[in-house]
Design a protein around this motif. Sequence first.
Motif, mmCIF file in Angstrom:
data_model
loop_
_atom_site.group_PDB
_atom_site.id
_atom_site.type_symbol
_atom_site.label_atom_id
_atom_site.label_comp_id
_atom_site.label_asym_id
_atom_site.label_seq_id
_atom_site.Cartn_x
_atom_site.Cartn_y
_atom_site.Cartn_z
ATOM 1 N N TYR A 98 0.830 -1.201 0.000
ATOM 2 C CA TYR A 98 0.000 0.000 0.000
ATOM 3 C C TYR A 98 0.868 1.255 0.000
ATOM 4 N N ILE A 101 2.486 1.875 -3.473
ATOM 5 C CA ILE A 101 1.517 2.291 -4.495
ATOM 6 C C ILE A 101 0.981 3.696 -4.201
ATOM 7 N N ALA A 105 1.302 7.123 -6.394
ATOM 8 C CA ALA A 105 0.079 7.787 -6.868
ATOM 9 C C ALA A 105 0.035 9.241 -6.404
ATOM 10 N N GLN A 178 -9.209 -5.946 -5.448
ATOM 11 C CA GLN A 178 -8.655 -4.915 -6.344
ATOM 12 C C GLN A 178 -9.477 -3.616 -6.367
ATOM 13 N N PRO A 179 -10.787 -3.679 -6.652
ATOM 14 C CA PRO A 179 -11.538 -2.420 -6.655
ATOM 15 C C PRO A 179 -11.524 -1.724 -5.292
ATOM 16 N N TRP A 182 -8.089 0.007 -4.813
ATOM 17 C CA TRP A 182 -7.912 1.207 -5.633
ATOM 18 C C TRP A 182 -8.862 2.316 -5.212
ATOM 19 N N SER A 183 -10.012 1.937 -4.652
ATOM 20 C CA SER A 183 -10.910 2.958 -4.113
ATOM 21 C C SER A 183 -10.227 3.699 -2.964
ATOM 22 N N ILE A 185 -7.000 3.955 -2.524
ATOM 23 C CA ILE A 185 -5.922 4.770 -3.097
ATOM 24 C C ILE A 185 -6.485 6.097 -3.609
ATOM 25 N N ALA A 186 -7.617 6.003 -4.331
ATOM 26 C CA ALA A 186 -8.225 7.224 -4.871
ATOM 27 C C ALA A 186 -8.575 8.184 -3.740
#
Lengths: 317, 285
Positions: A98, A101, A105, A178-179, A182-183, A185-186
């Motif tokens: 985490y 990444i 980002a 995965q979703p 990435w949620s 992360i966003a």
Amino acid sequence: MRRKYRQAMTTITATTTAPPRVRKLVGAGRRQWIGLLYVAPAVALVMVFFVIPLGMTAWMSLHNWPLMGEHAFIGLDNYWAILRDTRFWNALKFTGYYTVIVTIAIFAIAFPLAIFIEKPRPFTNLYRTFFFMPAVVGFASASLLWSWLLNVDSGLFSPAAYDLGLIDKKFNLLATFQPAFWSIIAMVVWKVAGFTMIILMTGLQSIPQDLQEAAVIDGAGPFARFRAITLPLMRRTLALALILSVAGSILAFDQFYIILRGGPRNQTLTAVYWIFNQSFVSFKLGYGAALSMVLLVILVALSLIQLWLLRKPEGLD
Amino acid sequence: MAQAISARGKLAARFARHSTGIIASVLFVAPIVWTALSAFKPAAEARLPPLPPWPTTGFSLENYATLNSFGDGLWASAQNSIYVSVMTVLLSVIVSVLAGYGFSRFRFPFKDLFFVLILSTIMIPFQSILTPIFLVLTKLGLHNTLTGLVGVYVTLQLPFSIFMMRNAFDAVPREIEEAARMDGAGNATMLLKVMLPLVWPGVVTIALFAFLGAWNEFLAALVLMTDQSKFTLPVMMTALQSGRFGAIDWGAVQAGVTVMMVPCLILFLALQRFYIRGLMAGAVK
């Protein structure tokens, strides 16, 4: 009285540059002991809420220490248990993953933004303020906000996409790894990018303008200038922003607790989350302390790397 | 001709620049505005699709009323949050002004040791010593009290705010103190009437950071406050959002999040200058 000294300060600072820290002081040496009184409250607080707990962490980590009942000395048993604790190693691995990444980002968004708002131009201040706004919102507030946005039934993304006919079935972003990942992360990029942007902006602003101009005269294109001037001169700022991002990410807890509760299937347990779980859900305080010690060693090692990175002299200072 | 082209190019560049800026601004600000607007939807509408973001059947404070009916109510946890934040601000300002003055102007035994000790606490995050903090508070009889939480929050602020205050005092020329001394200022007068007005910007900065830190802190409050009546807003809201009070009412969550965000945003917009100053000081350290 106030105005008088403020005026005095302006005249004095106008004539003298910032005075060096003077160690010889007004008054007799004996009176200097008063200084101890001034700092005493701060030192007391740090002792009670920091130094003692820090010592206790080490002490507790050698004990079987349930919330209720007697604690017993068990030597290094907690540490041996950590070696076999696959949940913890997975949590540590996930935290590392985490951290890498999310840091990439954040920089990928914050650096262009920093360049965008660096020079004072019309509306730049306004943009700066807007980009920064999520950074003053707390992590817990941001997480609660996004837990709604990401919610499959009443949230924004999935129902809005459904209503607009973009998808034919509402999609639960938080149900699979995965979703869900990435949620998060966003969300974190949204919340933190503005902060990193301001740090990077000050680095950009500290680069002497004539260096860039000289490079332009020498015929260097924007990319060459970025590589030869911007990046090397921003090394310290970059290191600082990097360390802040890494240290913050390694301690990530709020967003994973509030939005995902460690799920789906415990795949997003972070290190702090696991320590929280062991200490305050399972009430294995000794074991939690041992886990804390491991995390602490990792973080102190990182802090030392930080000092080393920031101390190294810079080529063109 | 060439001039016309370059003028057009400039215009295009400006257009590109501002469209980028506007799109990015919307992306950053929209979730905040969206939540604040949605919170005003009546309960029936809050269950409908999220578009449009604003209430279409009239503004309503229903969500805030619902929020107030959970547990001990919104106002109870808001009061806890206000108490904790205000106390944290007051105490961290007092403690750091005193310590900053002491470290800047006096010589005493263990001075450097104490200073390094306080500053080095920033290297070890409180998350890793939370378990024993829990026990220390229990030993002091401060377990599950807002006072205990304030103690933790003040300590968290100290490295930053003492560093900030010491630098602020260092920047005050010694001549001013000498002049005031000659005018017969005692120790208390010196600090309160002479020095404090000169380091005021630093005080505002550390107060702002102390407020934001205490208002937004989650993990320590979650661990240390076990009584629902002691919950601060983030803990209370998380209990609500996790469905601890039955089915999750997202309208109430939006209202709660708005209550949590608005003070931070107002303070930031009003005191931007001081915020950035603090960020820089923190960064330099």
